[in-house]
Design an enzyme around this catalytic site. Sequence first.
Site, PDB file in Angstrom:
ATOM      1  N   ASP A 177       0.855  -1.185   0.000  1.00 25.51           N
ATOM      2  CA  ASP A 177       0.000   0.000   0.000  1.00 25.51           C
ATOM      3  C   ASP A 177       0.895   1.241   0.000  1.00 25.51           C
ATOM      4  OD1 ASP A 177      -1.774  -2.091   0.544  1.00 25.51           O
ATOM      5  OD2 ASP A 177      -3.050  -0.837   1.820  1.00 25.51           O
ATOM      6  N   LYS A 192      -6.888   3.369  -3.445  1.00 25.23           N
ATOM      7  CA  LYS A 192      -7.330   3.332  -2.049  1.00 25.23           C
ATOM      8  C   LYS A 192      -7.566   4.754  -1.569  1.00 25.23           C
ATOM      9  CE  LYS A 192      -5.265   1.950   2.419  1.00 25.23           C
ATOM     10  NZ  LYS A 192      -4.185   1.200   3.079  1.00 25.23           N
ATOM     11  N   LYS A 197     -10.178   0.151  -2.624  1.00 19.93           N
ATOM     12  CA  LYS A 197     -10.092  -0.108  -1.186  1.00 19.93           C
ATOM     13  C   LYS A 197     -10.374   1.169  -0.398  1.00 19.93           C
ATOM     14  CE  LYS A 197      -6.856  -1.434   2.497  1.00 19.93           C
ATOM     15  NZ  LYS A 197      -5.524  -1.939   2.847  1.00 19.93           N
TER      16      LYS A 197
END
Lengths: 312, 292
Positions: free
Chosen positions: A143, A208, A244
């Site tokens: 991430d 995300k 996400k």
Amino acid sequence: MPPRSSHAAHARLLDEVGSVDQVGIEERVAKFTTRSVKKEAKIWGLKTALSMTDLTTLEGKDTPGKIESLCRKAIHPHEGLVTPTVAAVCVYPSMVRHAKAGVGASGVKVASVATAFPSGQTHLKTRLAEVRGAVADGADEIDMVINRGAFLAGDFAQMEDEISEVLEACGAATLKVILEVSELETFDNIRKASFIAMGVLRPGDFIKTSTGKTTLNATLANNQVMIEAIRDFYLDTGIAIGMKPAGGIKTAKQSLHFLIAVKETLGDAWLNKKRYRFGASSLLNDLLRQLEKERTGAYQAPYSFSDASESY
Amino acid sequence: MSAQPKSRIPVTKTPKVYIGGAFVRSESARTFKVTDRSGAFFANIPQCTRKDLRNAVEAAAKAGPGWARRTPYNRAQILYRLAEMIEARSGELVASLVQFGARRADAEKGVAVGVDRMIHYAGWADKYAQLLGSVNPVSSAHFNFTVPEPMGVVGVVAPDSPPLLGLISMIAPVIASGNTVVALASETVPYPAVLLGEMLATSDLPGGVVNLLTGFRKELVPTFATHAQIRAIYASAGPDDRKALRLGAAASVKRVRFSGTEGAAWLNDAAQGLERIGDFVELKTTWHPIGA
């Protein structure tokens, strides 16, 4: 060479990707919270949300022992309840090897934040080294945070190049690009940043919402802006990018609202953990609590679900 | 020209329930009609559902630790303040009881006893621990002592008669020791409980310590019984409700106490006292090593 005027650069990009109707988005997402999901459909939703959860701990006080218990929880969420495992555990790079040992062969992935999370404000070389280190320790997913400074200054090429380099450093690991929506200020900017990131990513990578470290995190509205960007990008290019939302999703009910948004915007193809994830730490226990309520018919107390709440 | 009295459009009140320190409607948006003693329509009262009960329990659990941490002396002050608030608006309470069928003399007596009862338990708030706790003789080198601690969220099912005094008499001993309450008001005369909620809101009682629901017993009693976070039940109940409460409470090992008091007996001194506080505490015993 950075463009001379950030204003002109933003205007050009906006022209390309189109703007966002803020009032329209807010009205649309308000509708998602009015859907009635009961019984079997609710149980399906709760279990699906559970299987999409990236069980997260990102604290200075994380220890190998804490990661080990987090992994056990990820694999075996609750005694006496038949559930899938969560999708992944999400930890800091230094904890990746402990997490890797903890999840074993359970199929639960290990995700690691990297690139000087959460601010990203360090040299690219350092950020890339962090990614390589995490991947070498066994991280299945990375991430990363985008360079918000470069984006806001209109230096899209730099932002794009940095994502490409991180992507290269990832190797086979899945990449999730954190836009940190609260620092992008407007829906238009969220859409623009989504398109820049998606232009670089491989199918199966994710964008995300946030790090969870700022005041405003994932909301239905910024989730909606991003999944509409994913839809438009998919219709244009045929490349399916995952999504996400992270931070601030604490209750099972909220997670169902997000799933409804996905269902009604992207369709069933995105209703699985390969294309949709929740970044959360306290969500899992509320999902379990609601599943247990559906199983027994009785409302449950939060302290029965490994919550660190006071025993009241 | 003399001013003619203008005919006013009547301003009628929408009674709401007091949950988590706020006045809310039922999440279901359902209401039921309440008529006064003459049979005339009085108001639509929230017909609370098990989800409202769930929300009230969440509110009560949130308020709990803070309320339990307050000093007993401070809890006493707040209960006394609550009595002051009821006293100041006692006329309104009497009028509402009369409106729903009570004789005026009975209503006045009932409200006065309710205020006195609140003060009774205010007095107990910093004294019950001395009487329910103990220092225990043990044959080893330990200082052994027992202290009462609050149980957590307690469900109260109030009697239909007397609607107000019964409710006050059942709430006060439970909160005196640091528990928080989710109470179901009388089904037949719910309005005085709505008024009581307004008085609670203007006393110094933190929001969520007392939550008052209105609605139908048969809809809510099963959830009171089974909700795992409700740690005890204090109910004024008939045989059927008693059975439902006992059976439902078993799975979560919940303490169930029934009020044996009926009708005018609520006015008596026998309807109050230390035992009722003692019914809703857990006794914690500590073994503290000492030098021989």
